[in-house]
Write a protein that holds these residues in place. Structure first.
Motif, PDB file in Angstrom:
ATOM      1  N   LEU A   1      20.134  38.317  -1.135  1.00  0.00           N
ATOM      2  CA  LEU A   1      18.951  38.014  -0.330  1.00  0.00           C
ATOM      3  C   LEU A   1      19.346  38.144   1.143  1.00  0.00           C
ATOM      4  O   LEU A   1      19.961  37.253   1.717  1.00  0.00           O
ATOM      5  CB  LEU A   1      18.433  36.593  -0.619  1.00  0.00           C
ATOM      6  CG  LEU A   1      17.147  36.216   0.119  1.00  0.00           C
ATOM      7  CD1 LEU A   1      15.979  37.081  -0.348  1.00  0.00           C
ATOM      8  CD2 LEU A   1      16.821  34.738  -0.076  1.00  0.00           C
ATOM      9  N   MET A   2      18.995  39.266   1.729  1.00  0.00           N
ATOM     10  CA  MET A   2      19.332  39.514   3.135  1.00  0.00           C
ATOM     11  C   MET A   2      18.311  38.833   4.037  1.00  0.00           C
ATOM     12  O   MET A   2      17.094  39.040   3.901  1.00  0.00           O
ATOM     13  CB  MET A   2      19.356  41.014   3.412  1.00  0.00           C
ATOM     14  CG  MET A   2      20.418  41.768   2.621  1.00  0.00           C
ATOM     15  SD  MET A   2      22.110  41.165   2.890  1.00  0.00           S
ATOM     16  CE  MET A   2      22.314  41.505   4.653  1.00  0.00           C
ATOM     17  N   VAL A   3      18.816  37.985   4.931  1.00  0.00           N
ATOM     18  CA  VAL A   3      17.952  37.252   5.855  1.00  0.00           C
ATOM     19  C   VAL A   3      18.421  37.476   7.284  1.00  0.00           C
ATOM     20  O   VAL A   3      19.571  37.869   7.538  1.00  0.00           O
ATOM     21  CB  VAL A   3      17.949  35.746   5.530  1.00  0.00           C
ATOM     22  CG1 VAL A   3      17.317  35.468   4.178  1.00  0.00           C
ATOM     23  CG2 VAL A   3      19.364  35.167   5.596  1.00  0.00           C
ATOM     24  N   GLU A   4      17.534  37.222   8.225  1.00  0.00           N
ATOM     25  CA  GLU A   4      17.885  37.288   9.646  1.00  0.00           C
ATOM     26  C   GLU A   4      17.234  36.111  10.360  1.00  0.00           C
ATOM     27  O   GLU A   4      16.386  35.408   9.803  1.00  0.00           O
ATOM     28  CB  GLU A   4      17.447  38.620  10.254  1.00  0.00           C
ATOM     29  CG  GLU A   4      15.980  38.932  10.144  1.00  0.00           C
ATOM     30  CD  GLU A   4      15.628  40.325  10.640  1.00  0.00           C
ATOM     31  OE1 GLU A   4      16.553  41.166  10.739  1.00  0.00           O
ATOM     32  OE2 GLU A   4      14.443  40.574  10.908  1.00  0.00           O
ATOM     33  N   TRP A   5      17.617  35.897  11.600  1.00  0.00           N
ATOM     34  CA  TRP A   5      17.107  34.746  12.349  1.00  0.00           C
ATOM     35  C   TRP A   5      17.079  35.060  13.837  1.00  0.00           C
ATOM     36  O   TRP A   5      17.619  36.025  14.306  1.00  0.00           O
ATOM     37  CB  TRP A   5      17.952  33.497  12.083  1.00  0.00           C
ATOM     38  CG  TRP A   5      19.426  33.698  12.292  1.00  0.00           C
ATOM     39  CD1 TRP A   5      20.140  33.538  13.453  1.00  0.00           C
ATOM     40  CD2 TRP A   5      20.374  34.116  11.294  1.00  0.00           C
ATOM     41  NE1 TRP A   5      21.467  33.809  13.255  1.00  0.00           N
ATOM     42  CE2 TRP A   5      21.639  34.170  11.952  1.00  0.00           C
ATOM     43  CE3 TRP A   5      20.286  34.453   9.959  1.00  0.00           C
ATOM     44  CZ2 TRP A   5      22.808  34.564  11.276  1.00  0.00           C
ATOM     45  CZ3 TRP A   5      21.443  34.829   9.299  1.00  0.00           C
ATOM     46  CH2 TRP A   5      22.688  34.880   9.958  1.00  0.00           C
TER      47      TRP A   5
END
Length: 398
Positions: free
Chosen positions: A394-398
């Motif tokens: 699960l690739m996430v960014e912020w």
């Protein structure tokens, strides 16, 4: 996802919920498991009331798996292979409550609460690792797959210097990509380590589960029972919590208006965790139950010797339980879902699981309030080959 799925009906999923062919199977349906000469007739229970009835009827249904030519266990007249000694899901009445009682010292509310600072620290460390990795990052690799094993090691009482090796052996024992020989070798090494640790704890009990049990029950809890239970804790707790962390984050990112519950009070967060547990229900089914006599349920006769597999995801979305069970609503009052099972085999570690998930979700959004999917259009990488549903990435960014 479900289309031409060749997997057993009860483990077919479509996104967060059961696959359409599972939904249309009915409340209690006769099914065929396996193919050709090895095919067996069984039952699939999907309705909430029927699942609770089967799981709660410990007089007419057995958890015991059918084994032959095994050594007798401790003069009980019960025959069980070594790999199931200590596995509570293979114990019936009156054996089950006696075994469960021996293990209760490791799961008192006081002991669970004492784990909270450690859980908060390991989660903070993993969030540091995510931040160091930089955006975007794989939440499964850096958080979901790391937290549960570390917490379970603390629960059991594994020395901190040994934990990397210990969790690696556990993961290799579970890894479906490895050959049966390699998995068996990892399982044997895992068991040898546990037996050595149990011997040490008997001489000088520590603060973990093993130390608590031997301090209170001494030799009444055998080495093999403790070994088997620790294996069960690791194999069940690791996959289930990893699956819940990944799927829970994905569900919340797809329903961002519900994230606020984890930025509110502990009470609001606890309610939200319970709803996520119901909505996602990562365990497909508990150990199949075998009828010890002819049993009539929902107007159908389950004959002596026939097995019943209970679909926990279907039961938790049954309209009889909730009219809108396919909707995630973290503000709703808790309902009597069966994600942790039901009856005397209700999950012993349920309180720890709830605490762990609350800490993870709350800390994640406190650290990364603008967390989002790195690529909302990317196909979701569901984990389909392990005993609990989850994500492989699960690739996430912020």
């Amino acid at each position: 996802m479900s289309g031409d799925d060749a997997r057993p009906l009860h483990i077919r999923r479509d996104g967060f919920g059961p696959a359409e062919e599972l939904r249309s199977a009915g409340t209690l349906t006769q099914i065929t498991i396996g193919e050709g000469a090895g095919a067996e007739t069984s039952w699939l229970a999907a309705g909430h009331a029927v699942v609770r009835q089967v799981l709660g009827d410990h007089q007419r249904f057995s958890n015991r798996r059918r084994w032959h030519d095994q050594d007798e266990v401790g003069g009980t007249g019960i025959f069980r292979p070594r790999e199931l000694v200590g596995n509570l899901m293979d114990y019936d009445l009156p054996e089950h409550p006696r075994m469960r009682q021996k293990l209760m010292p490791g799961f008192t509310l006081r002991r669970i609460r004492r784990l909270q600072p450690y859980i908060e620290q390991i989660v903070a460390d993993r969030l540091d690792a995510m931040e160091d990795e930089g955006s975007p990052a794989d939440l499964i690799e850096l958080l979901a797959d790391e937290v549960p094993g570390a917490v379970l090691c603390e629960l059991i009482g594994v020395p901190r210097d040994d934990r990397a090796t210990f969790t690696q052996l556990c993961h290799r024992h579970l890894d479906p990509s490895l050959s049966q020989r390699k998995r068996a070798a990892a399982g044997e090494a895992f068991s040898r380590y546990l037996l050595a640790m149990i011997a040490t704890q008997r001489k000088e009990p520590g603060e973990g589960l093993i130390g608590a049990v031997v301090a209170e029950h001494g030799d009444a809890a055998t080495d093999e029972e403790l070994r088997g239970f620790c294996v069960q804790v690791m194999l069940a707790g690791d996959d289930n919590i990893s699956g819940m962390i990944g799927l829970g984050v994905l569900a919340l990112l797809q329903n961002p208006e519900q994230i606020a519950a984890f930025q509110d009070t502990d009470q609001a967060a606890d309610r939200a965790v319970d709803e996520l547990i119901r909505y996602l229900t990562v365990p497909y089914a508990p150990t199949p139950r075998t009828a010890k006599e002819d049993v009539t349920i929902a107007g159908k006769v389950i004959k002596e010797g026939e097995t019943v597999t209970c679909s926990l995801p279907m039961a938790n979305r049954d309209p009889a339980l909730l009219p809108d069970g396919d909707r995630l609503d973290v503000t709703r009052d808790p309902v009597p879902h069966v994600a942790f099972g039901h009856g005397v085999h209700h999950c012993l570690g349920a309180a720890l699981a709830r605490l762990e998930l609350r800490v993870v979700y709350s800390a994640l959004w406190q650290r990364f309030p603008k967390l989002r999917l790195a690529d909302p259009g990317q196909e979701t990488a569901y984990r389909l080959t392990t005993p609990a549903y989850g994500l492989t990435s699960l690739m996430v960014e912020w």
